[in-house]
Design a protein around this motif. Structure first.
Motif, PDB file in Angstrom:
ATOM      1  N   ASN A 283      80.527   3.679  19.729  1.00  0.00           N
ATOM      2  CA  ASN A 283      80.008   3.689  21.007  1.00  0.00           C
ATOM      3  C   ASN A 283      78.654   2.785  20.569  1.00  0.00           C
ATOM      4  OD1 ASN A 283      81.686   4.903  22.853  1.00  0.00           O
ATOM      5  ND2 ASN A 283      81.553   6.728  21.464  1.00  0.00           N
TER       6      ASN A 283
ATOM      7  N   PRO B 130      76.938  13.415  18.539  1.00  0.00           N
ATOM      8  CA  PRO B 130      76.662  13.911  19.871  1.00  0.00           C
ATOM      9  C   PRO B 130      77.200  13.191  20.992  1.00  0.00           C
ATOM     10  CG  PRO B 130      74.703  13.390  18.573  1.00  0.00           C
ATOM     11  CD  PRO B 130      75.907  12.963  17.766  1.00  0.00           C
ATOM     12  N   ASP B 131      77.660  13.750  22.170  1.00  0.00           N
ATOM     13  CA  ASP B 131      78.219  13.224  23.328  1.00  0.00           C
ATOM     14  C   ASP B 131      77.540  11.640  23.601  1.00  0.00           C
ATOM     15  OD1 ASP B 131      80.200  14.954  23.226  1.00  0.00           O
ATOM     16  OD2 ASP B 131      79.286  15.992  24.961  1.00  0.00           O
ATOM     17  N   VAL B 132      78.097  10.941  24.112  1.00  0.00           N
ATOM     18  CA  VAL B 132      77.459   9.458  24.571  1.00  0.00           C
ATOM     19  C   VAL B 132      76.650   9.915  25.723  1.00  0.00           C
ATOM     20  CG1 VAL B 132      78.025   7.292  25.628  1.00  0.00           C
ATOM     21  CG2 VAL B 132      79.292   8.083  23.946  1.00  0.00           C
ATOM     22  N   SER B 133      76.810  10.917  26.601  1.00  0.00           N
ATOM     23  CA  SER B 133      75.986  11.245  27.864  1.00  0.00           C
ATOM     24  C   SER B 133      74.460  11.790  27.233  1.00  0.00           C
ATOM     25  CB  SER B 133      76.535  12.185  28.837  1.00  0.00           C
ATOM     26  OG  SER B 133      76.899  13.325  28.129  1.00  0.00           O
ATOM     27  N   ILE B 134      74.819  12.332  26.227  1.00  0.00           N
ATOM     28  CA  ILE B 134      73.582  13.066  25.520  1.00  0.00           C
ATOM     29  C   ILE B 134      72.718  11.937  24.685  1.00  0.00           C
ATOM     30  CG2 ILE B 134      72.741  14.521  23.451  1.00  0.00           C
ATOM     31  CD1 ILE B 134      74.839  16.289  24.357  1.00  0.00           C
TER      32      ILE B 134
ATOM     33  N   ARG C 178      73.373  17.131  11.820  1.00  0.00           N
ATOM     34  CA  ARG C 178      74.626  17.737  12.526  1.00  0.00           C
ATOM     35  C   ARG C 178      75.746  18.136  11.661  1.00  0.00           C
ATOM     36  NH1 ARG C 178      73.049  16.970  17.759  1.00  0.00           N
ATOM     37  NH2 ARG C 178      75.069  17.458  18.324  1.00  0.00           N
TER      38      ARG C 178
ATOM     39  N   THR D 273      77.120   4.576  17.202  1.00  0.00           N
ATOM     40  CA  THR D 273      77.949   5.567  16.346  1.00  0.00           C
ATOM     41  C   THR D 273      78.873   5.038  15.691  1.00  0.00           C
ATOM     42  OG1 THR D 273      79.574   5.991  18.188  1.00  0.00           O
ATOM     43  CG2 THR D 273      77.495   7.088  18.543  1.00  0.00           C
TER      44      THR D 273
ATOM     45  N   LYS E 298      72.821   8.833  25.551  1.00  0.00           N
ATOM     46  CA  LYS E 298      72.268   7.761  26.638  1.00  0.00           C
ATOM     47  C   LYS E 298      71.103   8.388  27.212  1.00  0.00           C
ATOM     48  CE  LYS E 298      74.254   5.258  30.488  1.00  0.00           C
ATOM     49  NZ  LYS E 298      73.060   5.321  31.511  1.00  0.00           N
TER      50      LYS E 298
END
Ligand code: GLU
Length: 319
Positions: A54, A5-9, A317, A50, A11
């Motif tokens: 990250n 998943p994206d870092v923004s998700i 995922r 991750t 977070k």
């Protein structure tokens, strides 16, 4: 292919998990080790690391706490390197005992065989299998191995160690009992003491998630990029903790979270999502089984929200 998943998700999910559960006051610090009873119960940190390195964190993610039982995972990894996973399984086993983590009855029921490295008997037998020619070498190798997983030099919390060593008569009894059955591969008091030191190592939730992410990444630390263990050992370690990681409520954990996990009475909980990430949570109050209450809630929330459960279609995922 696995999709991280994206870092923004991540977070958003980590911050939301912290917000949702920060005010939960259920559970009670472990008190059979006097030091643990004094740790402030309100502390609460959540971290995701991750496999591509990250680090996403919320709350008291840098507070140092005792790794306790979670050390069993990394000692098991070291022994797999030393003697191989087959030898470890033959000498100790990979099955639940169905009894509490420090049960003497479980040892008696199986003629001395500890059954798995996540109960105290199996964990001390595991420590006794670490290749070493002296107690100090055994301890040094254990600490160095855990540090490799964390990606920084970890250290012993002397106060925790003193508190544990003064109150670990039960574990010493278990070590002698195993020795009497031929399941100790070093001096039993040496194994017990080095095991106790291993439990008294200070980590933060960032360290915990990094250690787990090293397993998620097939044995390479995603921060230091160094290989810590052989890739083929990782699935065996994850299988072990899938069965035995959360004491006598491992089945309940799998029902809710669906991930290999391990908890410790210091309040840490680790969940590993192979190929993707690891979650490390710290919150001292425990349920009756010895698992962090908020740690379990946070892991369940993150598993659901980020669709990490390995037992669902498209789980973890996979796309
Ligand atoms: N040092 C603790 C003991 O041996 C660890 C227990 C745990 O975290 O499960 O009792």
């Amino acid at each position: 292919m696995k999709i991280i998943p994206d870092v923004s998700i991540l977070k958003k999910a980590v911050e939301e998990a912290h917000k949702r559960f920060v005010n939960i006051k259920d559970g009670k610090n472990a008190d059979y080790i006097p030091y643990l009873a004094k740790v402030p119960p309100q502390l609460f940190g959540i971290v995701i690391v991750t496999v591509d390195g990250n680090v996403i964190e919320a709350g008291d993610s840098r507070f140092a706490f005792a790794i306790e039982s979670i050390s069993k995972v990394f000692n098991m990894a070291l022994v797999m390197e030393d003697v191989g996973s087959l030898a470890l399984r033959k000498k100790i086993g990979a099955d639940p005992t169905g009894e509490p983590f420090n049960s003497v009855m479980a040892i008696e029921l199986h003629r001395g065989k500890p059954l798995n490295p996540c109960v105290n008997a199996g964990a001390m037998a595991t420590v006794s299998l670490v290749k070493a020619s002296s107690e100090s070498e055994r301890w040094a190798r254990i600490l160095e191995n855990m540090s490799g997983f964390a990606g920084r030099p970890l250290s012993l919390n002397e106060e925790v160690y003193k508190s544990e060593a003064a109150t670990n008569q039960h574990n010493r009894g278990i070590a002698w009992l195993l020795d009497s059955y031929g399941y100790m591969y070093s001096g039993p008091m040496e194994a017990c003491d080095v095991y106790t030191k291993g439990c008294s190592v200070d980590i933060t939730a960032v360290d915990l998630a990094t250690m787990g992410a090293t397993l998620a990444a097939g044995g390479i630390n995603p921060i230091t990029k160094k290989r810590v263990i052989t890739e083929t050992h990782v699935s065996k370690i994850l299988a072990e903790i899938t069965m035995n990681g959360l004491y006598d409520s491992t089945g309940d954990w799998q029902y809710k979270v669906g991930l290999p996990g391990k908890s410790g009475v210091g309040g840490g909980i680790l969940a590993v999502v192979p190929g993707i990430l690891a979650i490390g949570v710290f919150s001292p109050p425990l349920d009756i089984f010895g698992n962090s209450v908020r740690g379990q809630l946070a892991a369940e929330y993150l598993s659901d929200t980020l669709k990490l459960n390995l037992f669902t279609k498209g789980g973890a995922r996979e796309q």
